[in-house]
Design a protein around this motif. Structure first.
Motif, PDB file in Angstrom:
ATOM      1  N   HIS A  57       0.710  -1.589  -0.392  1.00  0.00           N
ATOM      2  CA  HIS A  57       0.161   0.279   0.148  1.00  0.00           C
ATOM      3  C   HIS A  57       1.240   0.951  -0.169  1.00  0.00           C
ATOM      4  N   PRO A  58       0.750   2.143  -0.623  1.00  0.00           N
ATOM      5  CA  PRO A  58       1.184   3.384  -0.742  1.00  0.00           C
ATOM      6  C   PRO A  58       1.619   3.859   0.075  1.00  0.00           C
ATOM      7  N   TYR A  59       0.232   4.282   0.953  1.00  0.00           N
ATOM      8  CA  TYR A  59       0.381   4.284   1.958  1.00  0.00           C
ATOM      9  C   TYR A  59      -0.817   4.165   3.431  1.00  0.00           C
ATOM     10  N   SER A  60      -1.334   4.119   4.780  1.00  0.00           N
ATOM     11  CA  SER A  60      -1.316   3.167   5.445  1.00  0.00           C
ATOM     12  C   SER A  60      -2.818   3.736   5.540  1.00  0.00           C
ATOM     13  N   LYS A  61      -3.524   1.669   4.641  1.00  0.00           N
ATOM     14  CA  LYS A  61      -5.124   2.961   4.878  1.00  0.00           C
ATOM     15  C   LYS A  61      -5.480   1.698   6.337  1.00  0.00           C
ATOM     16  N   GLY A  62      -5.046   0.707   6.686  1.00  0.00           N
ATOM     17  CA  GLY A  62      -5.563   0.887   7.612  1.00  0.00           C
ATOM     18  C   GLY A  62      -5.719  -0.926   7.873  1.00  0.00           C
ATOM     19  N   ASN A  63      -5.626  -1.472   8.866  1.00  0.00           N
ATOM     20  CA  ASN A  63      -6.036  -2.912   8.777  1.00  0.00           C
ATOM     21  C   ASN A  63      -7.036  -4.087   8.217  1.00  0.00           C
ATOM     22  N   GLY A  64      -7.967  -3.000   7.820  1.00  0.00           N
ATOM     23  CA  GLY A  64      -9.311  -4.439   7.358  1.00  0.00           C
ATOM     24  C   GLY A  64      -9.048  -3.212   5.785  1.00  0.00           C
ATOM     25  N   ALA A  65      -8.049  -2.186   5.479  1.00  0.00           N
ATOM     26  CA  ALA A  65      -8.246  -2.323   4.175  1.00  0.00           C
ATOM     27  C   ALA A  65      -7.343  -3.312   3.335  1.00  0.00           C
ATOM     28  N   ALA A  66      -5.826  -4.049   4.538  1.00  0.00           N
ATOM     29  CA  ALA A  66      -4.615  -4.928   4.386  1.00  0.00           C
ATOM     30  C   ALA A  66      -5.649  -6.482   3.689  1.00  0.00           C
ATOM     31  N   ILE A  67      -6.347  -6.317   4.914  1.00  0.00           N
ATOM     32  CA  ILE A  67      -7.048  -7.666   4.728  1.00  0.00           C
ATOM     33  C   ILE A  67      -7.770  -7.795   3.784  1.00  0.00           C
ATOM     34  N   LYS A  68      -8.578  -6.566   2.360  1.00  0.00           N
ATOM     35  CA  LYS A  68      -9.357  -6.624   1.636  1.00  0.00           C
ATOM     36  C   LYS A  68      -8.088  -6.994   0.501  1.00  0.00           C
ATOM     37  N   THR A  69      -6.797  -6.124   0.406  1.00  0.00           N
ATOM     38  CA  THR A  69      -5.929  -6.364  -0.235  1.00  0.00           C
ATOM     39  C   THR A  69      -5.729  -7.785  -0.420  1.00  0.00           C
ATOM     40  N   GLY A  70      -5.452  -8.221   0.883  1.00  0.00           N
ATOM     41  CA  GLY A  70      -4.997 -10.042   0.779  1.00  0.00           C
ATOM     42  C   GLY A  70      -5.647 -10.591   0.541  1.00  0.00           C
ATOM     43  N   ALA A  71      -7.699 -10.976   0.468  1.00  0.00           N
ATOM     44  CA  ALA A  71      -8.204 -11.703   0.471  1.00  0.00           C
ATOM     45  C   ALA A  71      -8.301 -11.608  -1.572  1.00  0.00           C
ATOM     46  N   ARG A  72      -8.192 -10.551  -1.881  1.00  0.00           N
ATOM     47  CA  ARG A  72      -8.603 -10.285  -3.190  1.00  0.00           C
ATOM     48  C   ARG A  72      -7.327 -10.560  -4.108  1.00  0.00           C
ATOM     49  N   LEU A 162     -16.945  -4.720   4.947  1.00  0.00           N
ATOM     50  CA  LEU A 162     -16.118  -4.696   5.900  1.00  0.00           C
ATOM     51  C   LEU A 162     -14.894  -3.221   5.625  1.00  0.00           C
ATOM     52  N   PRO A 163     -15.235  -2.762   6.555  1.00  0.00           N
ATOM     53  CA  PRO A 163     -14.199  -1.281   7.096  1.00  0.00           C
ATOM     54  C   PRO A 163     -12.958  -1.433   6.793  1.00  0.00           C
ATOM     55  N   ASN A 164     -12.236  -0.151   6.297  1.00  0.00           N
ATOM     56  CA  ASN A 164     -10.998  -0.245   6.500  1.00  0.00           C
ATOM     57  C   ASN A 164     -10.112  -0.257   7.734  1.00  0.00           C
ATOM     58  N   GLY A 165     -10.736  -0.131   8.678  1.00  0.00           N
ATOM     59  CA  GLY A 165     -10.140   0.127  10.007  1.00  0.00           C
ATOM     60  C   GLY A 165     -10.058  -1.195  10.859  1.00  0.00           C
ATOM     61  N   PHE A 166      -9.957  -1.137  11.768  1.00  0.00           N
ATOM     62  CA  PHE A 166      -9.877  -2.357  13.037  1.00  0.00           C
ATOM     63  C   PHE A 166     -10.721  -3.557  13.449  1.00  0.00           C
ATOM     64  N   SER A 167     -11.772  -2.836  13.108  1.00  0.00           N
ATOM     65  CA  SER A 167     -13.141  -3.804  13.043  1.00  0.00           C
ATOM     66  C   SER A 167     -14.109  -5.056  12.612  1.00  0.00           C
ATOM     67  N   TYR A 168     -12.661  -5.459  11.187  1.00  0.00           N
ATOM     68  CA  TYR A 168     -13.446  -5.860   9.813  1.00  0.00           C
ATOM     69  C   TYR A 168     -14.081  -7.508  11.300  1.00  0.00           C
ATOM     70  N   PRO A 169     -13.142  -8.032  12.009  1.00  0.00           N
ATOM     71  CA  PRO A 169     -13.318  -9.189  12.306  1.00  0.00           C
ATOM     72  C   PRO A 169     -15.096  -8.847  13.282  1.00  0.00           C
ATOM     73  N   THR A 170     -15.664  -8.042  13.321  1.00  0.00           N
ATOM     74  CA  THR A 170     -16.455  -8.261  14.032  1.00  0.00           C
ATOM     75  C   THR A 170     -17.736  -8.266  12.612  1.00  0.00           C
ATOM     76  N   THR A 171     -17.328  -7.626  11.323  1.00  0.00           N
ATOM     77  CA  THR A 171     -18.084  -7.674  10.662  1.00  0.00           C
ATOM     78  C   THR A 171     -18.224  -8.815   9.905  1.00  0.00           C
ATOM     79  N   SER A 172     -16.738  -8.671   9.665  1.00  0.00           N
ATOM     80  CA  SER A 172     -17.002 -10.598   8.849  1.00  0.00           C
ATOM     81  C   SER A 172     -17.823 -11.560  10.087  1.00  0.00           C
ATOM     82  N   THR A 173     -17.541 -11.822  11.051  1.00  0.00           N
ATOM     83  CA  THR A 173     -17.956 -12.779  11.555  1.00  0.00           C
ATOM     84  C   THR A 173     -19.800 -12.913  11.393  1.00  0.00           C
ATOM     85  N   MET A 174     -20.422 -11.471  12.094  1.00  0.00           N
ATOM     86  CA  MET A 174     -22.212 -11.316  11.752  1.00  0.00           C
ATOM     87  C   MET A 174     -21.942 -11.401  10.968  1.00  0.00           C
ATOM     88  N   ALA A 175     -21.616 -10.752   9.403  1.00  0.00           N
ATOM     89  CA  ALA A 175     -22.206 -11.377   7.822  1.00  0.00           C
ATOM     90  C   ALA A 175     -22.182 -12.937   8.352  1.00  0.00           C
TER      91      ALA A 175
END
Length: 283
Positions: A57-72, A162-175
């Protein structure tokens, strides 16, 4: 099944190398993807030297954004998400995979007693778990754990949520609960992280309240709004009974409470319909 591991990393030079090597030693993983989220240290170089595929990532986008990039970018049928800071034991990957092979769609590493970073965060996580259990009618052992295994195709269905911040685990579990997919838990012990935490007390407190509301809106908003609506309705009825007996009249306070009860109920009902539309799958 092909297995990919995704490691979101920001300034994790102190732990990233050992984390990758411990995963490689398992001989169960087909690819390791490190998403370098704008690190300013040698995280990316160390990860590449250890044998991981690094996406920048050229700049910090957040933990959730990194997770999405990795998943893609992951090519595996199963994706393992874990922290790059040394908290998670790579040996636990084997237990997560066993659960997936048993037919589960999402398997979460549930942190046991003594694994929380602080007393405050431990209490907050217990509140999250109890609320999520109430909302979903399923026992939730660890809602916010970032160590998890998922079926890649099903996880990608919810990437847009999924949000770009740290709450991606919460979002994905409830989804996953909302979609009717199978969720299970494996007990793990999380070690103390290596390096400096990216969590801030003030931001963490604000995030606590945001996650509380997000849990409700991601699953069943009406289940959250309805108790408040009923409470206001009962208060209105009780106050009306009192004023009718004492003064033989209907007061403005009773009208306000009744109106508030109806408004909260309608907000929950509308939110429920919006949530249903969020999960509507297109052909």
């Amino acid at each position: 099944m092909k297995i990919s591991v995704v490691l979101p990393a920001k300034n994790e030079a102190g732990a990233i190398g050992d984390t990758i090597l411990s995963i490689i030693r398992l001989n169960k993983v087909d690819e390791i993807i490190v998403v370098n989220d704008g690190s300013t240290d040698k995280t990316a170089n160390i990860a590449e030297q250890a044998g991981a595929k690094v996406i920048h990532h050229p700049y910090s986008k957040g933990n959730g954004a990194a997770i999405k990039t990795g998943a893609r970018n992951a090519t595996g049928d199963i994706i393992i998400f874990m922290d790059a800071d040394g908290q998670h034991d790579a040996n636990d990957i084997k237990e997560l995979i066993k659960k997936i092979e048993q037919g589960y769609d999402l398997v979460v590493g549930a942190r046991q007693k003594g694994s929380q970073a602080s007393i405050g965060r431990g209490i907050a996580n217990k509140l999250y778990n109890h609320l999520a259990t109430y909302m979903s009618d399923h026992p939730v052992e660890d809602l916010t754990s970032g160590f998890r295994a998922v079926r890649a195709a099903k996880f990608r269905e919810f990437i847009y949520l999924l949000p770009n911040g740290f709450s991606y685990p919460t979002t994905s579990t409830m989804a996953f609960f909302r979609a009717g997919y199978s969720v299970s838990y494996v007990p793990i012990h999380a070690a103390k992280r290596i390096g400096k935490s990216h969590i801030h007390p003030v931001k963490d407190s604000v995030r606590f309240f945001i996650i509380i509301f997000k849990i409700a809106t991601l699953y069943s908003p009406l289940k959250m709004f309805l108790p408040f609506a009923v409470l206001l309705f009962l208060l209105a009825t009780g106050w009306y009974g009192y004023t009718l007996y004492e003064y033989q009249r209907f007061t403005n306070m009773s009208a306000l409470l009744y109106t508030g009860s109806i408004m909260i109920f309608l907000m929950g009902l509308i939110s429920e319909q919006i949530t249903a539309l969020m999960y509507k799958k297109e052909d």
